[in-house]
Scaffold this motif. Structure first.
Motif, PDB file in Angstrom:
ATOM      1  N   ASN A  79     -13.743  35.062  18.917  1.00  0.00           N
ATOM      2  CA  ASN A  79     -12.900  36.249  19.107  1.00  0.00           C
ATOM      3  C   ASN A  79     -11.461  35.982  18.698  1.00  0.00           C
ATOM      4  N   CYS A  80     -10.593  36.946  18.910  1.00  0.00           N
ATOM      5  CA  CYS A  80      -9.216  36.837  18.414  1.00  0.00           C
ATOM      6  C   CYS A  80      -8.398  35.787  19.151  1.00  0.00           C
ATOM      7  N   GLY A  81      -8.860  35.361  20.321  1.00  0.00           N
ATOM      8  CA  GLY A  81      -8.140  34.334  21.068  1.00  0.00           C
ATOM      9  C   GLY A  81      -8.561  32.926  20.717  1.00  0.00           C
ATOM     10  N   GLY A  82      -9.481  32.785  19.780  1.00  0.00           N
ATOM     11  CA  GLY A  82      -9.963  31.471  19.402  1.00  0.00           C
ATOM     12  C   GLY A  82     -11.165  31.062  20.232  1.00  0.00           C
ATOM     13  N   ILE A  83     -11.509  29.805  20.142  1.00  0.00           N
ATOM     14  CA  ILE A  83     -12.711  29.294  20.795  1.00  0.00           C
ATOM     15  C   ILE A  83     -12.453  29.085  22.279  1.00  0.00           C
ATOM     16  N   MET A  84     -13.257  29.747  23.106  1.00  0.00           N
ATOM     17  CA  MET A  84     -13.281  29.478  24.539  1.00  0.00           C
ATOM     18  C   MET A  84     -14.445  28.518  24.779  1.00  0.00           C
ATOM     19  N   PRO A  85     -14.161  27.312  25.272  1.00  0.00           N
ATOM     20  CA  PRO A  85     -15.190  26.256  25.267  1.00  0.00           C
ATOM     21  C   PRO A  85     -16.464  26.605  26.015  1.00  0.00           C
ATOM     22  N   ARG A  86     -16.372  27.135  27.208  1.00  0.00           N
ATOM     23  CA  ARG A  86     -17.589  27.403  27.982  1.00  0.00           C
ATOM     24  C   ARG A  86     -18.392  28.539  27.352  1.00  0.00           C
ATOM     25  N   GLN A  87     -17.692  29.561  26.884  1.00  0.00           N
ATOM     26  CA  GLN A  87     -18.390  30.668  26.221  1.00  0.00           C
ATOM     27  C   GLN A  87     -19.160  30.176  25.007  1.00  0.00           C
ATOM     28  N   MET A  88     -18.481  29.455  24.124  1.00  0.00           N
ATOM     29  CA  MET A  88     -19.122  29.102  22.865  1.00  0.00           C
ATOM     30  C   MET A  88     -20.140  27.971  23.020  1.00  0.00           C
ATOM     31  N   ARG A  89     -19.944  27.104  23.998  1.00  0.00           N
ATOM     32  CA  ARG A  89     -20.951  26.081  24.247  1.00  0.00           C
ATOM     33  C   ARG A  89     -22.290  26.711  24.617  1.00  0.00           C
ATOM     34  N   GLN A  90     -22.223  27.807  25.395  1.00  0.00           N
ATOM     35  CA  GLN A  90     -23.489  28.423  25.780  1.00  0.00           C
ATOM     36  C   GLN A  90     -24.216  29.015  24.578  1.00  0.00           C
ATOM     37  N   TRP A  91     -23.457  29.470  23.560  1.00  0.00           N
ATOM     38  CA  TRP A  91     -24.100  30.033  22.368  1.00  0.00           C
ATOM     39  C   TRP A  91     -24.581  28.928  21.424  1.00  0.00           C
ATOM     40  N   ILE A  92     -23.849  27.817  21.353  1.00  0.00           N
ATOM     41  CA  ILE A  92     -24.359  26.674  20.588  1.00  0.00           C
ATOM     42  C   ILE A  92     -25.660  26.185  21.206  1.00  0.00           C
ATOM     43  N   GLU A  93     -25.646  26.039  22.529  1.00  0.00           N
ATOM     44  CA  GLU A  93     -26.847  25.573  23.222  1.00  0.00           C
ATOM     45  C   GLU A  93     -28.010  26.537  23.024  1.00  0.00           C
ATOM     46  N   ALA A  94     -27.733  27.836  23.127  1.00  0.00           N
ATOM     47  CA  ALA A  94     -28.792  28.829  22.930  1.00  0.00           C
ATOM     48  C   ALA A  94     -29.382  28.721  21.528  1.00  0.00           C
ATOM     49  N   GLY A  95     -28.514  28.599  20.521  1.00  0.00           N
ATOM     50  CA  GLY A  95     -28.990  28.513  19.147  1.00  0.00           C
ATOM     51  C   GLY A  95     -29.811  27.270  18.884  1.00  0.00           C
ATOM     52  N   THR A  96     -29.334  26.129  19.364  1.00  0.00           N
ATOM     53  CA  THR A  96     -30.074  24.891  19.110  1.00  0.00           C
ATOM     54  C   THR A  96     -31.398  24.877  19.864  1.00  0.00           C
ATOM     55  N   GLN A  97     -31.431  25.462  21.049  1.00  0.00           N
ATOM     56  CA  GLN A  97     -32.693  25.539  21.788  1.00  0.00           C
ATOM     57  C   GLN A  97     -33.703  26.452  21.100  1.00  0.00           C
ATOM     58  N   GLU A  98     -33.199  27.456  20.372  1.00  0.00           N
ATOM     59  CA  GLU A  98     -34.079  28.368  19.641  1.00  0.00           C
ATOM     60  C   GLU A  98     -34.494  27.824  18.285  1.00  0.00           C
ATOM     61  N   GLY A  99     -34.015  26.629  17.931  1.00  0.00           N
ATOM     62  CA  GLY A  99     -34.437  26.008  16.680  1.00  0.00           C
ATOM     63  C   GLY A  99     -33.531  26.259  15.497  1.00  0.00           C
ATOM     64  N   TYR A 100     -32.257  26.587  15.752  1.00  0.00           N
ATOM     65  CA  TYR A 100     -31.301  26.862  14.687  1.00  0.00           C
ATOM     66  C   TYR A 100     -30.335  25.692  14.511  1.00  0.00           C
ATOM     67  N   VAL A 101     -29.941  25.461  13.262  1.00  0.00           N
ATOM     68  CA  VAL A 101     -28.763  24.641  12.981  1.00  0.00           C
ATOM     69  C   VAL A 101     -27.554  25.542  13.192  1.00  0.00           C
ATOM     70  N   VAL A 102     -26.641  25.128  14.064  1.00  0.00           N
ATOM     71  CA  VAL A 102     -25.544  26.006  14.472  1.00  0.00           C
ATOM     72  C   VAL A 102     -24.218  25.450  13.973  1.00  0.00           C
ATOM     73  N   LEU A 103     -23.427  26.310  13.350  1.00  0.00           N
ATOM     74  CA  LEU A 103     -22.085  25.965  12.894  1.00  0.00           C
ATOM     75  C   LEU A 103     -21.089  26.899  13.575  1.00  0.00           C
ATOM     76  N   LEU A 104     -20.186  26.344  14.367  1.00  0.00           N
ATOM     77  CA  LEU A 104     -19.152  27.121  15.049  1.00  0.00           C
ATOM     78  C   LEU A 104     -17.857  27.022  14.262  1.00  0.00           C
ATOM     79  N   ILE A 105     -17.442  28.120  13.676  1.00  0.00           N
ATOM     80  CA  ILE A 105     -16.191  28.155  12.924  1.00  0.00           C
ATOM     81  C   ILE A 105     -15.008  28.201  13.878  1.00  0.00           C
TER      82      ILE A 105
END
Length: 299
Positions: A79-105
């Motif tokens: 979002n416009c405030g940049g990376i919020m660590p707890r928020q984005m960690r949960q989406w990295i974790e969700a993606g990797t658990q679903e079998g995706y290679v995840v890149l967080l810009i």
């Protein structure tokens, strides 16, 4: 003509909009603005998400990754405030658990905020960051270049909508190169309607009618930062014309329902509206489910 009208209308405001920020809603200006900041660098070797992992511009491997297998890719757009660590960690974790290679810009380039105009990171630059991440993932031997997706949050959701546009993609993606297979915009909207910014009497488009890749918009009915009703005047006609947009509006939540880092925080946005954030674990899980079911449905 629309971009020129926006420039004339916003140029008289005391909101600090710069001309480069105002011309950002026509594609040639997207392209020109994107060159004003340097490209990001991304890792080529994926890592597991650990407690002390650096997540900014991080590349993460899917759970159970095996040699010789190509996995789908997922680009996350903050979002416009940049990376919020707890928020984005949960989406990295969700993606990797679903079998995706995840890149967080991390597109902030050291800036603390991109929320108030003049924004230091232009719309065009955010678009190019997304397409640069797409090109990077496409070249990796363990990623399926035909199944790379993007998910964006608030302002990142604007970017997710824009990279789904045929004209935008043609300006940034070389002929024959992979495009995003599908995109999801979290608590985004379709436009800034005329009159919602003081003395601005033109619509500022976010969702474009030439979207030609499957695009899912997840919105909150109580969102007064990027209201879902700002889509009501444009989405029905787009859907009727066959634009591949799907939507879901959550009835009892506002903006940023997955933002665990700022649960309970309130602010006044640049429009003068008072915004309050409420984290909802149940809706976060439901939106996770909807996103990955949507990606899985794309063939």
């Amino acid at each position: 003509m629309l971009a020129k009208s926006i420039i004339r209308a916003l140029g008289v405001l005391g909101l600090g909009f710069s001309l480069s920020a105002l011309a950002q809603y026509d594609v040639p200006s997207f392209k020109a603005d994107s060159a004003k900041l340097s490209d990001l660098s991304f890792a080529s070797e994926p890592k597991e998400l650990g407690l002390f992992s650096t997540i900014h511009n991080g590349l993460f491997k899917p759970v159970g990754m095996k040699d010789g297998v190509r996995y789908p890719g997922l680009v996350l757009l903050h979002n416009c405030g940049g990376i919020m660590p707890r928020q984005m960690r949960q989406w990295i974790e969700a993606g990797t658990q679903e079998g995706y290679v995840v890149l967080l810009i991390d597109g902030m380039r050291g800036n603390k905020s991109n929320c108030f105009p003049p924004t230091p990171i232009s719309v065009g630059r955010r678009i190019k960051d997304a397409f640069d991440a797409l090109a990077h993932l496409s070249a990796l031997p363990f990623v399926d270049p035909k199944r790379i997706f993007a998910a964006g949050y608030s302002q990142g959701g604007f970017t997710a909508s824009q990279v789904s546009s045929r004209e935008v993609a043609e300006a940034f993606v070389p002929a024959g190169a992979p495009r995003f297979a599908g995109t999801v915009a979290f608590y985004s909207t379709c436009r800034w309607p005329a009159g919602k910014i003081p003395r601005v009497n033109v619509d500022i488009p976010i969702v474009r009618p030439d979207i030609d890749r499957p695009h899912l918009m997840l919105m909150g009915a109580l969102d007064n930062e990027t209201p879902s009703e700002w889509c009501d005047a444009v989405l029905p006609a787009m859907k009727a014309a066959g634009v591949p947009i799907s939507t879901h509006v959550y009835a009892d939540i506002g903006h940023c329902w997955d933002c665990i880092d700022i649960d309970g925080f309130s602010k006044t946005d640049f429009k003068g509206d008072r915004i309050s954030y409420r984290y909802d674990a149940k809706l976060t899980e439901d939106s996770r489910r909807r996103m990955f079911e949507f990606f899985s449905s794309i063939r």
